[in-house]
Design a protein around this motif. Structure first.
Motif, PDB file in Angstrom:
ATOM      1  N   GLN A  67       0.727  -1.466  -0.449  1.00 57.89           N
ATOM      2  CA  GLN A  67      -0.239  -0.037   0.104  1.00 57.89           C
ATOM      3  C   GLN A  67       0.940   1.334   0.202  1.00 57.89           C
ATOM      4  O   GLN A  67       0.483   2.313   0.068  1.00 57.89           O
ATOM      5  N   GLY A  68       1.940   1.138   0.369  1.00 58.55           N
ATOM      6  CA  GLY A  68       2.845   2.330  -0.101  1.00 58.55           C
ATOM      7  C   GLY A  68       3.328   2.676   1.838  1.00 58.55           C
ATOM      8  O   GLY A  68       2.884   1.755   2.307  1.00 58.55           O
ATOM      9  N   PHE A  69       4.726   3.128   1.947  1.00 63.85           N
ATOM     10  CA  PHE A  69       4.992   3.616   2.794  1.00 63.85           C
ATOM     11  C   PHE A  69       4.162   4.708   3.988  1.00 63.85           C
ATOM     12  O   PHE A  69       4.858   5.139   4.497  1.00 63.85           O
ATOM     13  N   HIS A  70       3.227   5.101   3.303  1.00 62.38           N
ATOM     14  CA  HIS A  70       2.368   6.299   4.373  1.00 62.38           C
ATOM     15  C   HIS A  70       1.611   5.281   4.780  1.00 62.38           C
ATOM     16  O   HIS A  70       0.924   4.440   5.157  1.00 62.38           O
ATOM     17  N   PHE A  71       2.341   5.708   6.865  1.00 61.10           N
ATOM     18  CA  PHE A  71       1.689   4.750   7.541  1.00 61.10           C
ATOM     19  C   PHE A  71      -0.011   5.187   7.766  1.00 61.10           C
ATOM     20  O   PHE A  71       0.312   6.126   8.655  1.00 61.10           O
ATOM     21  N   THR A  72      -0.813   3.604   7.883  1.00 66.63           N
ATOM     22  CA  THR A  72      -1.988   4.390   9.379  1.00 66.63           C
ATOM     23  C   THR A  72      -1.726   3.458   9.345  1.00 66.63           C
ATOM     24  O   THR A  72      -1.889   2.075   9.180  1.00 66.63           O
ATOM     25  N   PHE A  73      -3.066   3.734  10.547  1.00 67.91           N
ATOM     26  CA  PHE A  73      -3.195   1.982  11.649  1.00 67.91           C
ATOM     27  C   PHE A  73      -4.134   1.188  10.532  1.00 67.91           C
ATOM     28  O   PHE A  73      -4.623   0.149  11.747  1.00 67.91           O
ATOM     29  N   GLU A  74      -5.461   1.464   9.773  1.00 66.60           N
ATOM     30  CA  GLU A  74      -5.804   0.411   9.387  1.00 66.60           C
ATOM     31  C   GLU A  74      -4.812  -0.801   8.677  1.00 66.60           C
ATOM     32  O   GLU A  74      -5.421  -1.715   9.273  1.00 66.60           O
ATOM     33  N   TYR A  75      -3.643  -0.055   8.700  1.00 65.68           N
ATOM     34  CA  TYR A  75      -2.525  -1.735   7.643  1.00 65.68           C
ATOM     35  C   TYR A  75      -2.443  -2.570   8.897  1.00 65.68           C
ATOM     36  O   TYR A  75      -2.350  -3.260   9.370  1.00 65.68           O
ATOM     37  N   PHE A  76      -2.443  -2.054  10.304  1.00 69.37           N
ATOM     38  CA  PHE A  76      -2.581  -2.711  11.706  1.00 69.37           C
ATOM     39  C   PHE A  76      -3.986  -3.983  11.777  1.00 69.37           C
ATOM     40  O   PHE A  76      -3.820  -4.919  12.038  1.00 69.37           O
ATOM     41  N   PHE A  77      -4.513  -2.719  11.598  1.00 72.98           N
ATOM     42  CA  PHE A  77      -6.120  -4.166  11.719  1.00 72.98           C
ATOM     43  C   PHE A  77      -6.451  -5.203  10.946  1.00 72.98           C
ATOM     44  O   PHE A  77      -6.314  -6.627  10.675  1.00 72.98           O
ATOM     45  N   TYR A  78      -5.533  -4.853   9.252  1.00 70.18           N
ATOM     46  CA  TYR A  78      -5.883  -5.745   7.949  1.00 70.18           C
ATOM     47  C   TYR A  78      -4.822  -6.748   8.628  1.00 70.18           C
ATOM     48  O   TYR A  78      -4.715  -8.003   8.228  1.00 70.18           O
ATOM     49  N   ALA A  79      -3.629  -6.244   9.345  1.00 66.63           N
ATOM     50  CA  ALA A  79      -2.569  -7.479   9.162  1.00 66.63           C
ATOM     51  C   ALA A  79      -3.006  -7.795  10.324  1.00 66.63           C
ATOM     52  O   ALA A  79      -2.630  -9.496  10.347  1.00 66.63           O
ATOM     53  N   PHE A  80      -3.560  -7.678  11.477  1.00 69.96           N
ATOM     54  CA  PHE A  80      -4.205  -8.606  12.188  1.00 69.96           C
ATOM     55  C   PHE A  80      -4.750 -10.018  11.951  1.00 69.96           C
ATOM     56  O   PHE A  80      -4.822 -11.032  12.381  1.00 69.96           O
ATOM     57  N   LEU A  81      -5.795  -9.540  11.411  1.00 67.74           N
ATOM     58  CA  LEU A  81      -6.940 -10.052  11.130  1.00 67.74           C
ATOM     59  C   LEU A  81      -6.648 -11.219  10.547  1.00 67.74           C
ATOM     60  O   LEU A  81      -7.308 -12.194   9.704  1.00 67.74           O
ATOM     61  N   ILE A  82      -5.808 -10.683   8.830  1.00 67.55           N
ATOM     62  CA  ILE A  82      -4.990 -11.659   8.134  1.00 67.55           C
ATOM     63  C   ILE A  82      -4.661 -12.710   9.192  1.00 67.55           C
ATOM     64  O   ILE A  82      -4.640 -13.707   7.986  1.00 67.55           O
ATOM     65  N   SER A  83      -3.343 -11.967   9.497  1.00 75.36           N
ATOM     66  CA  SER A  83      -2.618 -13.107  10.533  1.00 75.36           C
ATOM     67  C   SER A  83      -3.583 -13.924  11.224  1.00 75.36           C
ATOM     68  O   SER A  83      -3.128 -15.251  11.168  1.00 75.36           O
ATOM     69  N   SER A  84      -3.969 -13.420  12.223  1.00 74.10           N
ATOM     70  CA  SER A  84      -5.028 -14.516  13.174  1.00 74.10           C
ATOM     71  C   SER A  84      -6.159 -15.109  11.565  1.00 74.10           C
ATOM     72  O   SER A  84      -6.308 -16.098  12.396  1.00 74.10           O
ATOM     73  N   GLY A  85      -6.667 -14.987  10.925  1.00 72.20           N
ATOM     74  CA  GLY A  85      -6.973 -15.685   9.918  1.00 72.20           C
ATOM     75  C   GLY A  85      -6.902 -16.713   9.104  1.00 72.20           C
ATOM     76  O   GLY A  85      -7.686 -17.249   9.388  1.00 72.20           O
ATOM     77  N   ILE A  86      -5.371 -16.891   8.758  1.00 74.84           N
ATOM     78  CA  ILE A  86      -5.369 -17.434   8.406  1.00 74.84           C
ATOM     79  C   ILE A  86      -4.688 -18.927   8.823  1.00 74.84           C
ATOM     80  O   ILE A  86      -4.748 -19.627   8.835  1.00 74.84           O
ATOM     81  N   GLN A  87      -3.944 -17.781  10.791  1.00 72.93           N
ATOM     82  CA  GLN A  87      -3.461 -19.057  11.676  1.00 72.93           C
ATOM     83  C   GLN A  87      -5.024 -19.856  11.877  1.00 72.93           C
ATOM     84  O   GLN A  87      -4.980 -20.952  11.866  1.00 72.93           O
ATOM     85  N   SER A  88      -5.814 -19.422  11.980  1.00 71.91           N
ATOM     86  CA  SER A  88      -6.983 -19.965  12.675  1.00 71.91           C
ATOM     87  C   SER A  88      -7.712 -20.654  12.005  1.00 71.91           C
ATOM     88  O   SER A  88      -8.042 -22.006  11.864  1.00 71.91           O
ATOM     89  N   LEU A  89      -7.309 -20.823  10.421  1.00 75.90           N
ATOM     90  CA  LEU A  89      -8.098 -21.438   9.492  1.00 75.90           C
ATOM     91  C   LEU A  89      -7.143 -22.831   9.507  1.00 75.90           C
ATOM     92  O   LEU A  89      -7.174 -23.510   9.232  1.00 75.90           O
ATOM     93  N   PHE A  90      -6.195 -22.853   9.449  1.00 74.21           N
ATOM     94  CA  PHE A  90      -4.591 -24.019   8.902  1.00 74.21           C
ATOM     95  C   PHE A  90      -4.938 -24.489  10.421  1.00 74.21           C
ATOM     96  O   PHE A  90      -4.693 -26.162  10.878  1.00 74.21           O
TER      97      PHE A  90
END
Length: 115
Positions: A67-90
């Motif tokens: 998404q580019g190097f301009h940092f927003t807190f939305e990145y944290f939301f997506y990152a935690f949701l993606i990592s938790s979701g993928i780990q839970s699927l596995f």
């Protein structure tokens, strides 16, 4: 629209894995610890995150790169949701390969950003 569907599936899988883990933990009898070695192994089991911090870091890095190097807190939301979701699927499919999880996190991060 597809982005919302992917995030919904990941969120529901994390919720389902949490409920299954809670049910499993509540059904198991209490553990009696009689030695220091058993206490150490029990503490390792409690604090074992199965690579959640590693996956969250990879997902956050992918969010920043894609998404580019301009940092927003939305990145944290997506990152935690993606990592938790993928780990839970596995976890739901009883697969523990961290390499596959990392590749899946990268692919899903790419899909979430560009869809």
């Amino acid at each position: 629209m597809l982005k919302a569907i992917i995030l919904l599936i990941l969120g529901l899988s994390a919720l389902a894995a949490g409920f299954l883990t809670l049910k499993r933990e509540l059904s198991v009898e209490s553990v009696s610890i009689s030695s220091a070695d058993e206490a150490k192994s029990e503490m390792k089991n409690i604090f074992n995150d199965h690579g959640w911090f590693y996956l969250s870091g990879v997902a956050l890095f992918m969010q920043i790169v894609f998404q580019g190097f301009h940092f927003t807190f939305e990145y944290f939301f997506y990152a935690f949701l993606i990592s938790s979701g993928i780990q839970s699927l596995f976890h739901l499919f009883n697969k523990k390969e961290l390499g596959y999880q990392v590749c899946t996190v990268i692919v899903v991060s790419f899909l979430v950003i560009y869809l």
